[in-house]
Write a protein that holds these residues in place. Structure first.
Motif, PDB file in Angstrom:
ATOM      1  N   ARG A  80       0.832  -1.210   0.000  1.00  0.00           N
ATOM      2  CA  ARG A  80       0.000   0.000   0.000  1.00  0.00           C
ATOM      3  C   ARG A  80       0.867   1.261   0.000  1.00  0.00           C
ATOM      4  NH1 ARG A  80      -4.635  -1.776   4.376  1.00  0.00           N
ATOM      5  NH2 ARG A  80      -5.926  -2.931   2.904  1.00  0.00           N
ATOM      6  N   ASP A  81       1.909   1.257   0.840  1.00  0.00           N
ATOM      7  CA  ASP A  81       2.804   2.417   0.907  1.00  0.00           C
ATOM      8  C   ASP A  81       3.536   2.634  -0.413  1.00  0.00           C
ATOM      9  OD1 ASP A  81       2.043   2.787   3.532  1.00  0.00           O
ATOM     10  OD2 ASP A  81       3.878   1.929   4.387  1.00  0.00           O
ATOM     11  N   MET A  82       4.038   1.559  -0.989  1.00  0.00           N
ATOM     12  CA  MET A  82       4.771   1.673  -2.251  1.00  0.00           C
ATOM     13  C   MET A  82       3.838   2.095  -3.389  1.00  0.00           C
ATOM     14  SD  MET A  82       7.421  -1.506  -2.044  1.00  0.00           S
ATOM     15  CE  MET A  82       9.106  -0.951  -2.276  1.00  0.00           C
ATOM     16  N   LYS A  83       2.600   1.639  -3.318  1.00  0.00           N
ATOM     17  CA  LYS A  83       1.634   2.026  -4.350  1.00  0.00           C
ATOM     18  C   LYS A  83       1.415   3.536  -4.332  1.00  0.00           C
ATOM     19  CE  LYS A  83      -2.892   0.795  -6.126  1.00  0.00           C
ATOM     20  NZ  LYS A  83      -4.057  -0.066  -5.943  1.00  0.00           N
ATOM     21  N   LYS A  84       1.355   4.107  -3.137  1.00  0.00           N
ATOM     22  CA  LYS A  84       1.157   5.547  -3.003  1.00  0.00           C
ATOM     23  C   LYS A  84       2.357   6.334  -3.526  1.00  0.00           C
ATOM     24  CE  LYS A  84      -1.647   5.136   1.145  1.00  0.00           C
ATOM     25  NZ  LYS A  84      -1.624   5.279   2.595  1.00  0.00           N
ATOM     26  N   SER A  85       3.551   5.808  -3.310  1.00  0.00           N
ATOM     27  CA  SER A  85       4.734   6.585  -3.668  1.00  0.00           C
ATOM     28  C   SER A  85       5.331   6.204  -5.017  1.00  0.00           C
ATOM     29  CB  SER A  85       5.799   6.452  -2.578  1.00  0.00           C
ATOM     30  OG  SER A  85       6.203   5.101  -2.448  1.00  0.00           O
ATOM     31  N   LYS A  86       5.711   4.961  -5.194  1.00  0.00           N
ATOM     32  CA  LYS A  86       6.463   4.566  -6.384  1.00  0.00           C
ATOM     33  C   LYS A  86       5.607   4.042  -7.518  1.00  0.00           C
ATOM     34  CE  LYS A  86      10.386   2.959  -3.623  1.00  0.00           C
ATOM     35  NZ  LYS A  86      11.206   1.810  -3.296  1.00  0.00           N
ATOM     36  N   TRP A  87       4.627   3.226  -7.214  1.00  0.00           N
ATOM     37  CA  TRP A  87       3.930   2.480  -8.244  1.00  0.00           C
ATOM     38  C   TRP A  87       2.958   3.314  -9.048  1.00  0.00           C
ATOM     39  CZ3 TRP A  87       2.498  -2.350  -4.886  1.00  0.00           C
ATOM     40  CH2 TRP A  87       3.674  -3.010  -4.526  1.00  0.00           C
ATOM     41  N   SER A  88       2.529   4.440  -8.537  1.00  0.00           N
ATOM     42  CA  SER A  88       1.535   5.220  -9.258  1.00  0.00           C
ATOM     43  C   SER A  88       2.080   5.753 -10.584  1.00  0.00           C
ATOM     44  CB  SER A  88       1.044   6.375  -8.392  1.00  0.00           C
ATOM     45  OG  SER A  88       2.122   7.212  -8.036  1.00  0.00           O
ATOM     46  N   LYS A  89       3.383   5.770 -10.711  1.00  0.00           N
ATOM     47  CA  LYS A  89       3.999   6.285 -11.935  1.00  0.00           C
ATOM     48  C   LYS A  89       4.234   5.179 -12.972  1.00  0.00           C
ATOM     49  CE  LYS A  89       6.292   9.674  -9.117  1.00  0.00           C
ATOM     50  NZ  LYS A  89       6.721   9.304  -7.808  1.00  0.00           N
ATOM     51  N   ARG A  90       3.890   3.931 -12.592  1.00  0.00           N
ATOM     52  CA  ARG A  90       4.131   2.792 -13.471  1.00  0.00           C
ATOM     53  C   ARG A  90       2.850   2.370 -14.186  1.00  0.00           C
ATOM     54  NH1 ARG A  90       9.626   0.874 -12.666  1.00  0.00           N
ATOM     55  NH2 ARG A  90       8.830  -0.937 -13.721  1.00  0.00           N
ATOM     56  N   LEU A  91       2.995   1.581 -15.251  1.00  0.00           N
ATOM     57  CA  LEU A  91       1.835   1.027 -15.945  1.00  0.00           C
ATOM     58  C   LEU A  91       1.160  -0.011 -15.065  1.00  0.00           C
ATOM     59  CD1 LEU A  91       3.157   0.285 -19.543  1.00  0.00           C
ATOM     60  CD2 LEU A  91       1.429   1.948 -18.883  1.00  0.00           C
TER      61      LEU A  91
END
Length: 174
Positions: A80-91
């Protein structure tokens, strides 16, 4: 029993216990992180972060309870934390689903993952998570309640509702 022994040895500073705990749970935690991550590399990062957090916590605060459920709870929060920070910029994974190469050994697992994803797409986030933890990660309902921090009755009712919706969708000729 084995888990308790390994945790005790870990608290005593025995490095082989850490290696055994990681080898015991890493494949399951990685598979769980793959479900949440947009690609395998980010899932590997999340799995490694999960173990770092867990081992740090066990070493500093001590630990009592079910370590497996504890790991899944950390993995969920890490994703959840990584989704908020890093993953939102990925496909998103759905965007690259057609590009996954055929791999004889892992094809069935990938196919199963996409089937679960397709059948749970219409469910709310909590119900999706419950179905994933039960049927993809093989956790018991009590463990799922512990991981998600919800009452056992909530897990049971959401599971029943989700299975009814999936069954109706399958009977509908999907």
């Amino acid at each position: 029993m084995r888990e308790e022994m390994l945790l005790k040895k870990l608290k005593e500073g025995e490095e082989s216990a850490l290696e055994q705990l990681v080898s015991l749970y890493y494949p399951d935690i990685l598979r769980y992180c793959i479900w949440h991550a947009p690609d395998r590399y980010l899932a590997e990062d999340a799995a490694q972060e999960t173990f770092l957090k867990a081992i740090n916590y066990v070493g500093t605060c001590g630990f009592s309870g079910k370590f497996k459920a504890f790991l899944y709870k950390i993995a969920l929060n890490t994703c959840r934390d990584m989704k908020k920070s890093k993953w939102s910029k990925r496909l998103p994974l759905d965007a690259i689903a057609d590009e996954i190469p055929y791999d004889d050994g892992g094809f069935k697992e990938i196919e199963e993952m996409f089937a679960i994803r397709a059948y749970t797409r219409g469910l709310d986030d909590l119900s999706q998570e419950i179905v994933l933890l039960r049927f993809r990660q093989n956790l018991k309902l009590r463990e799922i309640a512990e991981v998600l921090g919800v009452p056992m009755r909530t897990v049971q009712s959401r599971m029943r509702t989700a299975l009814r919706r999936i069954e109706a969708e399958l009977k509908g000729g999907r």
